[in-house]
Design a protein around this motif. Structure first.
Motif, PDB file in Angstrom:
ATOM      1  N   GLY A 181      10.152 -19.276  -6.927  1.00 18.40           N
ATOM      2  CA  GLY A 181       9.234 -19.681  -5.873  1.00 18.40           C
ATOM      3  C   GLY A 181       7.793 -19.541  -6.307  1.00 18.40           C
ATOM      4  N   LEU A 182       6.925 -19.388  -5.296  1.00 20.34           N
ATOM      5  CA  LEU A 182       5.485 -19.351  -5.523  1.00 20.34           C
ATOM      6  C   LEU A 182       4.848 -18.325  -4.598  1.00 20.34           C
ATOM      7  CD1 LEU A 182       2.826 -20.653  -6.701  1.00 20.34           C
ATOM      8  CD2 LEU A 182       2.869 -22.148  -4.681  1.00 20.34           C
ATOM      9  N   ALA A 183       3.932 -17.540  -5.152  1.00 19.48           N
ATOM     10  CA  ALA A 183       3.075 -16.664  -4.355  1.00 19.48           C
ATOM     11  C   ALA A 183       1.639 -17.103  -4.576  1.00 19.48           C
ATOM     12  CB  ALA A 183       3.257 -15.205  -4.762  1.00 19.48           C
ATOM     13  N   VAL A 184       0.945 -17.458  -3.495  1.00 18.42           N
ATOM     14  CA  VAL A 184      -0.452 -17.859  -3.575  1.00 18.42           C
ATOM     15  C   VAL A 184      -1.282 -16.798  -2.863  1.00 18.42           C
ATOM     16  CG1 VAL A 184      -2.158 -19.642  -3.109  1.00 18.42           C
ATOM     17  CG2 VAL A 184       0.226 -20.282  -3.483  1.00 18.42           C
ATOM     18  N   LEU A 185      -2.263 -16.267  -3.582  1.00 14.79           N
ATOM     19  CA  LEU A 185      -3.076 -15.187  -3.042  1.00 14.79           C
ATOM     20  C   LEU A 185      -4.551 -15.522  -3.200  1.00 14.79           C
ATOM     21  CD1 LEU A 185      -0.853 -12.442  -4.544  1.00 14.79           C
ATOM     22  CD2 LEU A 185      -1.344 -12.635  -2.104  1.00 14.79           C
ATOM     23  N   GLU A 186      -5.273 -15.428  -2.088  1.00 11.85           N
ATOM     24  CA  GLU A 186      -6.703 -15.735  -2.104  1.00 11.85           C
ATOM     25  C   GLU A 186      -7.507 -14.446  -2.021  1.00 11.85           C
ATOM     26  OE1 GLU A 186      -9.147 -19.124   0.027  1.00 11.85           O
ATOM     27  OE2 GLU A 186      -8.892 -17.421   1.380  1.00 11.85           O
ATOM     28  N   VAL A 187      -8.339 -14.212  -3.028  1.00 16.76           N
ATOM     29  CA  VAL A 187      -9.236 -13.065  -3.053  1.00 16.76           C
ATOM     30  C   VAL A 187     -10.647 -13.561  -3.370  1.00 16.76           C
ATOM     31  CG1 VAL A 187      -7.453 -11.385  -3.648  1.00 16.76           C
ATOM     32  CG2 VAL A 187      -8.652 -12.626  -5.475  1.00 16.76           C
ATOM     33  N   HIS A 188     -11.605 -12.653  -3.340  1.00 14.90           N
ATOM     34  CA  HIS A 188     -12.994 -13.076  -3.514  1.00 14.90           C
ATOM     35  C   HIS A 188     -13.245 -13.673  -4.900  1.00 14.90           C
ATOM     36  CE1 HIS A 188     -17.304 -13.139  -2.855  1.00 14.90           C
ATOM     37  NE2 HIS A 188     -17.478 -12.543  -4.018  1.00 14.90           N
ATOM     38  N   ASP A 189     -12.821 -12.978  -5.941  1.00 13.43           N
ATOM     39  CA  ASP A 189     -13.041 -13.452  -7.309  1.00 13.43           C
ATOM     40  C   ASP A 189     -12.027 -12.787  -8.232  1.00 13.43           C
ATOM     41  OD1 ASP A 189     -14.009 -10.829  -7.736  1.00 13.43           O
ATOM     42  OD2 ASP A 189     -16.081 -11.449  -7.400  1.00 13.43           O
ATOM     43  N   ALA A 190     -12.159 -13.022  -9.534  1.00  9.15           N
ATOM     44  CA  ALA A 190     -11.177 -12.517 -10.495  1.00  9.15           C
ATOM     45  C   ALA A 190     -11.125 -10.996 -10.536  1.00  9.15           C
ATOM     46  CB  ALA A 190     -11.493 -13.071 -11.890  1.00  9.15           C
ATOM     47  N   ASP A 191     -12.215 -10.314 -10.171  1.00  5.66           N
ATOM     48  CA  ASP A 191     -12.222  -8.853 -10.161  1.00  5.66           C
ATOM     49  C   ASP A 191     -11.283  -8.278  -9.116  1.00  5.66           C
ATOM     50  OD1 ASP A 191     -14.069  -8.779 -12.203  1.00  5.66           O
ATOM     51  OD2 ASP A 191     -15.807  -8.536 -10.873  1.00  5.66           O
ATOM     52  N   GLU A 192     -10.875  -9.100  -8.146  1.00  7.77           N
ATOM     53  CA  GLU A 192     -10.003  -8.625  -7.072  1.00  7.77           C
ATOM     54  C   GLU A 192      -8.522  -8.855  -7.358  1.00  7.77           C
ATOM     55  OE1 GLU A 192     -11.233  -6.832  -4.543  1.00  7.77           O
ATOM     56  OE2 GLU A 192     -13.073  -7.066  -5.715  1.00  7.77           O
ATOM     57  N   GLU A 193      -8.191  -9.477  -8.464  1.00  4.12           N
ATOM     58  CA  GLU A 193      -6.792  -9.692  -8.821  1.00  4.12           C
ATOM     59  C   GLU A 193      -6.180  -8.388  -9.322  1.00  4.12           C
ATOM     60  OE1 GLU A 193      -6.457 -12.950 -11.536  1.00  4.12           O
ATOM     61  OE2 GLU A 193      -7.768 -14.265 -10.358  1.00  4.12           O
ATOM     62  N   ILE A 194      -4.958  -8.094  -8.857  1.00  5.08           N
ATOM     63  CA  ILE A 194      -4.269  -6.879  -9.268  1.00  5.08           C
ATOM     64  C   ILE A 194      -2.905  -7.238  -9.851  1.00  5.08           C
ATOM     65  CG2 ILE A 194      -5.451  -5.478  -7.529  1.00  5.08           C
ATOM     66  CD1 ILE A 194      -2.895  -5.574  -5.852  1.00  5.08           C
TER      67      ILE A 194
END
Length: 297
Positions: A181-194
């Motif tokens: 499947g697919l998980a789409v996650l919206e955060v402010h910018d690349a620094d917020e990716e975990i």
């Protein structure tokens, strides 16, 4: 969930008598961690957490109660005596509630892990989480929740902004390791990716709000996904405007069945938590009425 009111889910369940939510427990901050510039983790525990019920679902949530300094009267069951607490508050003061998804819970130690989206000094819980020190107290009500990934689904779609990141993270961990499947996650910018523990067959796609309007990139990414030919189960939570648009797309265009969809607006652009909580029921009812008029199951 890292802000706003409790989720509204649409999976079909068998009719049962409503379960009375337990009285709050008194928790203490055990430790804290700054995961990203805009995401703070707080682990709660202490002797007051011993009566807390183990959360069941991937979207399990608690409500944190923030009360003015003062006595925390306990009942015979070890939980807070709500009526006595209310009576002890100064005139005009009240316990202010905020809902948060359970990121993790250890029943052996009664430690509860929560992640908080932080917007500088804005809001109530975010600044509290940043300033929290071991020993600080907070009330914990719950847990609630109603949704976990369906292991029989052919494909999974998990969608959320930073407020839904903890729930999506738990869902990814609970998916069968052969899930797709697919998980789409919206955060402010690349620094917020975990880092997330997703099955190899589930693509994790990050999109960024930046200085744009929240939810736009999220909706675009979902619409760009090549839709599977077999049954899809979806979890979609975040800003109310984006959620409403995605619900229309999934229900009307992709014909995702009601029982295969958990969807809720955790927050609403331009509204504070109390304002959104007051308006959310009517907002959800209008969407349900529109779907019924369109003949959607």
């Amino acid at each position: 969930m890292t802000s706003s009111s409790a989720p509204t889910t649409t999976p079909q369940t068998s009719p049962t008598a409503p379960r009375r939510r337990p009285a709050p427990v008194l928790a203490q901050v055990v430790r804290t961690e700054r995961l990203t510039p805009r995401l703070a983790r707080v682990v709660l525990g202490g002797p007051g957490m011993a009566p807390f019920d183990t959360p069941e679902h991937a979207d399990s949530y608690v409500k944190l109660g923030f009360a003015p300094p003062g006595p925390r009267p306990l009942g015979p069951d070890g939980r807070i005596d709500g009526e006595a607490l209310k009576a002890s508050l100064p005139p005009g003061e009240e316990v202010r509630l905020r809902a948060y998804t359970v990121r993790a819970y250890d029943p052996a130690t009664h430690e509860l892990t929560l992640d908080f989206v932080v917007h500088g000094d804005e809001g109530l819980a975010g600044p509290w989480a940043v300033a929290a020190q071991p020993g600080d107290e907070v009330l914990v009500l719950g847990p609630g929740g109603a949704w976990s990934p369906d292991p029989t689904a052919a494909s999974h779609l998990l969608v959320g902004d930073a407020s839904a990141l903890p729930a999506v993270a738990v869902a990814l961990e609970r998916l069968p390791r052969d899930a797709v499947g697919l998980a789409v996650l919206e955060v402010h910018d690349a620094d917020e990716e975990i880092t997330l523990d997703a099955p190899a067959g589930v693509e994790v796609r990050w999109v960024h709000t930046g200085t744009g309007v929240p939810g736009v990139a999220l909706v675009d990414a979902v619409r760009a996904w090549t839709w599977p030919t077999e049954r899809v189960c979806a979890f979609v939570h975040g800003e109310a405007g984006a959620v409403k648009e995605l619900r229309a797309y999934l229900r009307a265009e992709r014909r995702v069945a009601r029982g295969d969809l958990s969807i809720s607006g955790y927050w609403r652009l331009g509204a504070d938590d109390e304002g959104w909580r007051a308006a959310k029921r009517e907002w959800a009812a209008q969407i349900e009425a529109a779907e019924a008029a369109a003949g959607l199951d």
